[in-house]
Write an enzyme that holds these catalytic residues in place. Structure first.
Site, PDB file in Angstrom:
ATOM      1  N   HIS A 254     -29.072 -24.814 -19.209  1.00 51.59           N
ATOM      2  CA  HIS A 254     -29.961 -24.699 -20.368  1.00 51.59           C
ATOM      3  C   HIS A 254     -29.359 -23.764 -21.412  1.00 51.59           C
ATOM      4  CE1 HIS A 254     -33.625 -26.849 -19.019  1.00 51.59           C
ATOM      5  NE2 HIS A 254     -33.100 -26.609 -17.821  1.00 51.59           N
TER       6      HIS A 254
ATOM      7  N   GLU B 116     -30.132 -23.356 -24.383  1.00 52.95           N
ATOM      8  CA  GLU B 116     -31.160 -22.769 -25.245  1.00 52.95           C
ATOM      9  C   GLU B 116     -31.741 -21.486 -24.664  1.00 52.95           C
ATOM     10  OE1 GLU B 116     -33.666 -24.823 -22.263  1.00 52.95           O
ATOM     11  OE2 GLU B 116     -31.735 -25.249 -23.209  1.00 52.95           O
TER      12      GLU B 116
ATOM     13  N   CYS C 149     -29.687 -30.593 -18.991  1.00 51.17           N
ATOM     14  CA  CYS C 149     -30.245 -30.628 -17.646  1.00 51.17           C
ATOM     15  C   CYS C 149     -30.729 -32.040 -17.308  1.00 51.17           C
ATOM     16  CB  CYS C 149     -31.351 -29.584 -17.494  1.00 51.17           C
ATOM     17  SG  CYS C 149     -31.762 -29.252 -15.758  1.00 51.17           S
TER      18      CYS C 149
END
Length: 228
Positions: free
Chosen positions: A208, A210, A115
């Site tokens: 993202h 994660e 990002c």
């Protein structure tokens, strides 16, 4: 077997209220990053903002580097006038992460920008950003949308199919930095991933990873770090 050491930049807040009601600065990182990197086979080293002059030494100790998400990149870094919708600057973090990226690129260390990290990668190589994408920001809420890999790219080799990703951003790449190419696009043409031309493992993703369950991007970084 030794697991590759992956450094990841951290957030920086000038004032945090702790349990005993004291206020003090804090360097921190959401645990999603740590857990996903560990699940992908890496050992995580958190890198709070430091003097840019030590970035080359720090990167030399690592097998790979992640620049995490966070606040908007200061438009002064790419010669733009600040949009009223651009967030306040994070001077220490901008300077530190720009130095980390430059050190990683110079030493061919595997590098993943997430990002803000992707946007900063682009800026570090002379690129510019769109400061606000209408309809791309709902405060405090992650969204999701599909991205389309571009055949022949590093990202396509990791995730060859159209996939839905977790997003939280209102800025995007405008003009690409030197030596970078797009490797994934949104349906509206927004650049969603960028990477370095050539054989160096340098990848930036606008979303993202994660926050999802697909570990392929992070596993790709860890595998490249392991080879290093």
């Amino acid at each position: 077997m030794r697991k590759p050491l992956i450094g990841i930049s951290t957030y920086w807040l000038d004032s945090v209220v702790w349990n005993d009601s004291r206020e003090s600065p804090a360097a921190f990182l959401p645990t999603h990053y740590v857990h996903m990197l560990q699940a992908s086979g890496g050992t995580v080293l958190m890198l709070p903002p430091d003097q840019p002059t030590v970035a080359e030494h720090v990167v030399a100790q690592l097998d790979g580097l992640v620049i995490a998400g966070g606040p908007d990149v200061a438009p002064e870094h790419y010669g733009a006038v600040r949009d009223l919708r651009t967030g306040p600057p994070s001077v220490a973090r901008d300077n530190w992460e720009l130095a980390l990226i430059k050190a990683a690129v110079a030493t061919r260390a595997p590098l993943l920008g997430i990002c803000r990290g992707m946007q900063l990668l682009n800026v570090s190589l002379g690129g510019t950003l769109v400061q606000h994408l209408d309809g791309h920001l709902t405060p405090g809420i992650f969204g999701a949308h599909p991205v389309n890999p571009i055949p022949g790219t590093l990202y396509h080799s990791l995730v060859p199919e159209r996939s839905t990703v977790a997003t939280y951003h209102h800025q995007a790449v405008h003009q690409l930095g030197v030596g970078l190419v797009p490797s994934a696009l949104a349906d509206d043409g927004t650049i969603e991933a960028i990477e370095a031309v050539g054989t160096q493992w340098v990848l930036g993703v606008q979303w993202h990873p994660e926050m999802g369950s697909d570990t392929r991007v992070l596993e790709g970084l860890v595998k490249a770090a392991n080879r290093r």
